[in-house]
Design a protein around this motif. Structure first.
Motif, PDB file in Angstrom:
ATOM      1  N   HIS A  48       0.554  -1.626  -0.327  1.00  0.00           N
ATOM      2  CA  HIS A  48       0.133  -0.266  -0.060  1.00  0.00           C
ATOM      3  C   HIS A  48       0.663   0.973  -0.106  1.00  0.00           C
ATOM      4  N   TYR A  49       2.112   1.089   0.596  1.00  0.00           N
ATOM      5  CA  TYR A  49       2.957   2.374   0.426  1.00  0.00           C
ATOM      6  C   TYR A  49       3.445   2.817  -1.051  1.00  0.00           C
ATOM      7  N   GLY A  50       3.169   1.503  -2.318  1.00  0.00           N
ATOM      8  CA  GLY A  50       3.443   1.752  -2.887  1.00  0.00           C
ATOM      9  C   GLY A  50       1.858   2.184  -4.323  1.00  0.00           C
ATOM     10  N   ASN A  51       1.257   1.145  -4.894  1.00  0.00           N
ATOM     11  CA  ASN A  51       0.285   1.604  -6.403  1.00  0.00           C
ATOM     12  C   ASN A  51      -0.307   0.108  -6.439  1.00  0.00           C
ATOM     13  N   ILE A  52      -1.071  -0.093  -5.332  1.00  0.00           N
ATOM     14  CA  ILE A  52      -1.933  -1.522  -4.752  1.00  0.00           C
ATOM     15  C   ILE A  52      -2.551  -2.065  -5.954  1.00  0.00           C
ATOM     16  N   ASP A  53      -3.502  -0.443  -6.506  1.00  0.00           N
ATOM     17  CA  ASP A  53      -4.142  -1.012  -7.598  1.00  0.00           C
ATOM     18  C   ASP A  53      -3.276  -1.896  -8.989  1.00  0.00           C
ATOM     19  N   ALA A  54      -2.079  -1.354  -9.240  1.00  0.00           N
ATOM     20  CA  ALA A  54      -1.334  -1.977  -9.794  1.00  0.00           C
ATOM     21  C   ALA A  54      -0.538  -3.315  -9.724  1.00  0.00           C
ATOM     22  N   GLN A  55      -0.967  -3.766  -8.674  1.00  0.00           N
ATOM     23  CA  GLN A  55      -0.977  -5.782  -8.371  1.00  0.00           C
ATOM     24  C   GLN A  55      -2.187  -5.857  -9.052  1.00  0.00           C
ATOM     25  N   ILE A  56      -3.047  -5.331  -8.660  1.00  0.00           N
ATOM     26  CA  ILE A  56      -4.598  -5.466  -8.985  1.00  0.00           C
ATOM     27  C   ILE A  56      -4.588  -5.959 -10.814  1.00  0.00           C
ATOM     28  N   GLN A  57      -4.449  -4.336 -10.889  1.00  0.00           N
ATOM     29  CA  GLN A  57      -4.164  -4.487 -13.072  1.00  0.00           C
ATOM     30  C   GLN A  57      -3.528  -5.531 -13.272  1.00  0.00           C
ATOM     31  N   TYR A  58      -2.355  -6.150 -12.789  1.00  0.00           N
ATOM     32  CA  TYR A  58      -1.253  -7.309 -13.055  1.00  0.00           C
ATOM     33  C   TYR A  58      -2.004  -8.749 -13.763  1.00  0.00           C
ATOM     34  N   THR A  59      -3.158  -8.966 -12.566  1.00  0.00           N
ATOM     35  CA  THR A  59      -3.924 -10.006 -13.049  1.00  0.00           C
ATOM     36  C   THR A  59      -4.878 -10.039 -14.134  1.00  0.00           C
ATOM     37  N   HIS A  60      -4.377  -9.719 -14.773  1.00  0.00           N
ATOM     38  CA  HIS A  60      -5.221  -8.953 -15.965  1.00  0.00           C
ATOM     39  C   HIS A  60      -4.692  -8.826 -16.709  1.00  0.00           C
ATOM     40  N   SER A  61      -3.144  -8.495 -16.902  1.00  0.00           N
ATOM     41  CA  SER A  61      -2.049  -7.802 -17.622  1.00  0.00           C
ATOM     42  C   SER A  61      -1.721  -9.301 -19.044  1.00  0.00           C
ATOM     43  N   LYS A  62      -1.463  -8.230 -19.761  1.00  0.00           N
ATOM     44  CA  LYS A  62      -0.418  -9.247 -20.442  1.00  0.00           C
ATOM     45  C   LYS A  62       1.302  -9.883 -20.178  1.00  0.00           C
ATOM     46  N   TYR A  63       1.674  -9.386 -19.000  1.00  0.00           N
ATOM     47  CA  TYR A  63       2.573  -9.342 -18.085  1.00  0.00           C
ATOM     48  C   TYR A  63       2.555 -10.654 -17.505  1.00  0.00           C
ATOM     49  N   ASN A  64       1.195 -10.987 -16.983  1.00  0.00           N
ATOM     50  CA  ASN A  64       1.003 -12.222 -15.920  1.00  0.00           C
ATOM     51  C   ASN A  64       0.705 -13.584 -17.813  1.00  0.00           C
ATOM     52  N   ILE A  65       1.511 -13.881 -17.784  1.00  0.00           N
ATOM     53  CA  ILE A  65       1.649 -15.193 -18.478  1.00  0.00           C
ATOM     54  C   ILE A  65       1.071 -16.419 -18.690  1.00  0.00           C
ATOM     55  N   ASN A  66       1.578 -16.639 -16.921  1.00  0.00           N
ATOM     56  CA  ASN A  66       0.774 -17.922 -16.873  1.00  0.00           C
ATOM     57  C   ASN A  66      -0.341 -18.094 -15.973  1.00  0.00           C
TER      58      ASN A  66
END
Length: 328
Positions: A48-66
């Protein structure tokens, strides 16, 4: 795999394209046996000291390849069954409900980031349920999820512990608001945050069950609550902090510390037995749920006494299970 916060030490990530996802997660847990295993994730105070929404967004991002990073929202719930097809369930089918909560939303966070600052371990304040976003929406969602559960085992997972003997100590807001829910709905709690391992057990008798309105009557039978287990494993980065809160006033007499791995109990001069870090594993059958604490090599440090299934599974209730997600 359950990742219970502080996923990216010490300041979280900035965006879903952050190289920390590769350096700290993808490239670290790269063994073939782990590539297809889902990781159910929640945030900790350092996230939460960073961007917590970014961790949520990673779930559906192209970077979450597996597609193994599972962080769909700030708090979320999932159901698991040992039968691949719900229509094929038998008397031996095991069901587990997992509710993952965001304890920073519920309890706030300490703004001191320097661990050498004496204020770093200051206890968090006691907060009313209304403190959480949207007038306490997460608390309402949590009890709704717990009340609907008909699983053999109900697990609630959050970053902050309810009880801890290590430097951060118990979390007062969770002691007052979450503990009664765990007793009422016969759930067990999993946490991290403090860099040590603790196992607490609260065995609820008739008085506790009455106090928390957790006696359920069905067909003239009274089903008493089972014990509540509090699992603390915060040793993903190091082991271990000192047990400076062994006699903390927020740990009641009926909550027993069954085991701990802290600075005092960690073998200092036996290199083969010195614990550098660790994790906890779980296994379940229809008859019991087992918890084991492990060191950095996977060796078992402590086995918890087998835990029986929840008593309310004896009731004639609808056994449909659900997977739900709620965004605050």
């Amino acid at each position: 795999v359950l990742a219970l916060g502080d996923n990216f030490y010490k300041h979280g990530v900035r965006n879903a394209a952050s190289r920390r996802f590769d350096e700290t997660f993808e490239s670290v847990y790269s063994h073939q046996s782990l590539v297809k295993i889902p990781w159910y994730v929640i945030g900790g105070n350092h996230d939460h000291y960073g961007n917590i929404d970014a961790q949520i967004q990673y779930t559906h991002s192209k970077y979450n390849i597996n597609q193994r990073w599972k962080f769909p929202s700030l708090y979320h719930a999932h159901s698991f069954t040992s039968s691949e097809n719900a229509s094929n369930r038998t008397d031996d089918t095991v069901t587990i409900d997992l509710i993952m909560i965001d304890t920073v939303d519920l309890c706030s966070k300490n703004e001191v980031l320097d661990e050498d600052d004496e204020r770093y371990f200051d206890p968090l304040p006691f907060l009313p349920k209304s403190y959480a976003a949207n007038e306490g929406e997460q608390w309402k969602w949590l009890e709704d999820q717990m009340s609907k559960s008909r699983a053999d085992y109900l697990l609630v997972a959050g970053h902050y512990p309810v009880f801890s003997v290590c430097p951060h100590g118990p979390t007062k807001t969770l002691v007052h608001h979450l503990r009664p829910l765990l007793l009422k709905y016969e759930a067990h709690y999993l946490a991290g945050h403090d860099h040590c391992m603790n196992h607490f057990v609260e065995r609820g008798g008739q008085s506790d069950a009455t106090k928390y309105d957790s006696i359920v009557r069905s067909k003239d039978k009274i089903h008493k609550q089972n014990e509540v287990n509090y699992v603390l494993t915060g040793t993903g980065i190091e082991c271990c902090g000192p047990a400076v809160n062994l006699n903390h006033h927020l740990i009641p007499d009926d909550v027993k510390l069954e085991w701990r791995m802290t600075d005092e109990t960690n073998p200092r001069f036996d290199f083969g037995k010195h614990v550098k870090g660790g994790f906890t594993s779980f296994s379940a059958t229809k008859d019991n749920f087992k918890i084991r604490y492990h060191n950095h090599n996977g060796d078992t440090l402590f086995k918890v006494k087998a835990i029986p299934p929840r008593s309310n599974t004896l009731m004639n209730l609808d056994n449909d299970h659900r997977e739900s997600t709620k965004t605050s």
